[in-house]
Design an enzyme around this catalytic site. Structure first.
Site: not given
Ligand SMILES: NC(=O)c1ccc[n+]([C@@H]2O[C@H](COP(=O)([O-])OP(=O)(O)OC[C@H]3O[C@@H](n4cnc5c(N)ncnc54)[C@H](O)[C@@H]3O)[C@@H](O)[C@H]2O)c1
Ligand SMILES: O=C(O)C(=O)C[C@@H](O)[C@H](O)[C@H](O)COP(=O)(O)O
Ligand SMILES: [Zn+2]
Length: 354
Positions: A262, A234, A238, A182, A249, A140, A224, A242, A245, A118
């Site tokens: 992404h 959100e 917030r 981004e 998505h 998120k 951010k 998006n 997105h 939890r």
């Molecule tokens: N939570 C949020 O607010 C939020 C915001 C934006 C995106 N996201 C999510 O994030 C994900 C995308 O993240 P990403 O672009 O970092 O992709 P990712 O995590 O897949 O990393 C990209 C690639 O780079 C490699 N890598 C990572 N760091 C490295 C380094 N320093 N040197 C060499 N290789 C490296 C990874 O192994 C992978 O192959 C998606 O799932 C997206 O939905 C979430």
């Molecule tokens: O932090 C947020 O809020 C965002 O929307 C950041 C986005 O870049 C990110 O990809 C996020 O994961 C998208 O959120 P979702 O709620 O549409 O899944």
């Molecule tokens: Zn994003």
């Protein structure tokens, strides 16, 4: 070392931004609560940074979980495997999880942290540009479902975010570009000066100039952090984060997770959002061209896959998390540097731009 705060009352936390990663130990350790630490990473990232993180954590009892690399593994199956690993390792409520990697590792580790017993302590150590400017901040956390991106998750904030710009040195060019999508997003939705700064510093960004990247990462985290502090879950503003997105998505899910990165899908989605805004007379043709030119500078896509029809987009967008009263809602730029949430986009407008 620069730092800023995500102000969320009793769950506020710092973001540390450093050029070389030398302070990892001194900044990380105070945020670890017990003796047990589990580092969640992947098969690409862990081999690169294991010795550095191990050195920073010598005072703790550390184990490592290496997930398979890629968006296709941001699943409930991987989530379950991590849970099994934690239980087999005897991890308890006093464990601290450290997400070492990009957004995939950060999102899944955060969701595990939110739900293991939890809720346990977790720290983000983002290693991609995208995760440093976006996913590690704001809480998120999620995994994907075959029917939609990030459909299973929770809002759960980390204890701290530690960004070492040094980690960008090993990042593949395509992944760096995905992070730039981004970055450009923040310029379009919130900060015209940032957008112009990016336009004026393309060569320096491509060469990953330290000072330019430090400014960009800091400014994106600042934007951010400010938005998240105002609207953590959100309920309103917030949603502007998006931008791009709703379309993006849909592209990721339709093409199969990981085929379009992404950031690439968001890049195409931002152009589609700009085209909708242009149709409404909000931004002009020259603004749309500026967005396309900036995305092109990083070899990012500026249109969706040719194979996707308007119906393909709508099928996915109907499941978007912003849908309200069965209406798909979009983030559209009013002008460069300002975006709004709209609920009245018609199918005919979508047909025109798609
Ligand atoms: N939570 C949020 O607010 C939020 C915001 C934006 C995106 N996201 C999510 O994030 C994900 C995308 O993240 P990403 O672009 O970092 O992709 P990712 O995590 O897949 O990393 C990209 C690639 O780079 C490699 N890598 C990572 N760091 C490295 C380094 N320093 N040197 C060499 N290789 C490296 C990874 O192994 C992978 O192959 C998606 O799932 C997206 O939905 C979430
Ligand atoms: O932090 C947020 O809020 C965002 O929307 C950041 C986005 O870049 C990110 O990809 C996020 O994961 C998208 O959120 P979702 O709620 O549409 O899944
Ligand atoms: Zn994003």
């Amino acid at each position: 070392m620069k730092s800023l705060e995500v102000n969320l009352g009793d769950h506020s936390y710092p973001i540390y931004i450093e050029k070389d990663g030398n302070s990892l130990s001194s900044f990380l350790c105070p945020h670890i609560k017990g003796q047990r630490v589990v580092v969640i990473s992947n098969t690409t990232v862990l081999p690169i940074f294991k010795s550095q993180i191990a050195l920073a954590l010598t005072d703790f009892d550390v184990s490592y979980y290496e997930m398979a690399d890629g968006e296709a593994n941001k699943t409930l199956e991987t989530y379950h495997d991590i849970m099994t690993f934690l239980l087999e390792q005897g991890a308890a409520r006093d464990v601290t999880l450290i997400a070492l990697g990009g957004g995939v590792v950060g999102d899944i580790c955060g969701f595990v942290a939110a739900t293991f017993m939890r809720g346990v302590n977790f720290i983000q150590v983002p290693t991609t540009l995208l995760s440093q400017v976006d996913s590690s901040v704001g809480g998120k956390t999620a995994v994907n479902h075959p029917l939609g991106k990030n459909m299973i998750g929770a809002f759960y904030q980390p204890q701290a975010v530690f960004i070492s710009m040094n980690s960008l040195k090993t990042l593949p060019k395509r992944e760096f570009a995905a992070g730039m999508a981004e970055v450009i997003k923040y310029g379009i939705l919130a900060d015209r000066d940032l957008f112009e700064y990016l336009e004026n510093n393309i060569a320096a960004i491509q060469q990953m100039d330290d000072d330019v990247m430090a400014y960009i990462i800091h400014r994106c985290c600042e934007i951010k952090a400010e938005i998240v502090a105002e609207d953590e879950k959100e309920q309103g503003r917030r949603a502007l984060l998006n931008l791009g997105h709703t379309f993006g998505h849909a592209i990721e899910a339709e093409q199969g997770y990981g085929n379009w990165l992404h950031g690439e899908a968001v890049a195409a989605g931002m152009v589609q959002a700009c085209q909708l805004a242009r149709l409404r007379g909000w931004i002009n043709e020259s603004d749309v061209s500026r967005v396309i030119t900036l995305l092109n500078a990083f070899d990012l896509p500026t249109s969706g896959p040719d194979s996707m029809s308007c119906d393909d987009y709508i099928k996915h967008m109907k499941k978007d998390k912003k849908v309200k009263a069965s209406t798909i809602r979009f983030i559209l730029p009013k002008q460069l540097g300002q975006a709004i949430l709209v609920s009245d986009v018609t199918e005919s407008e979508l047909q025109t731009i798609l």
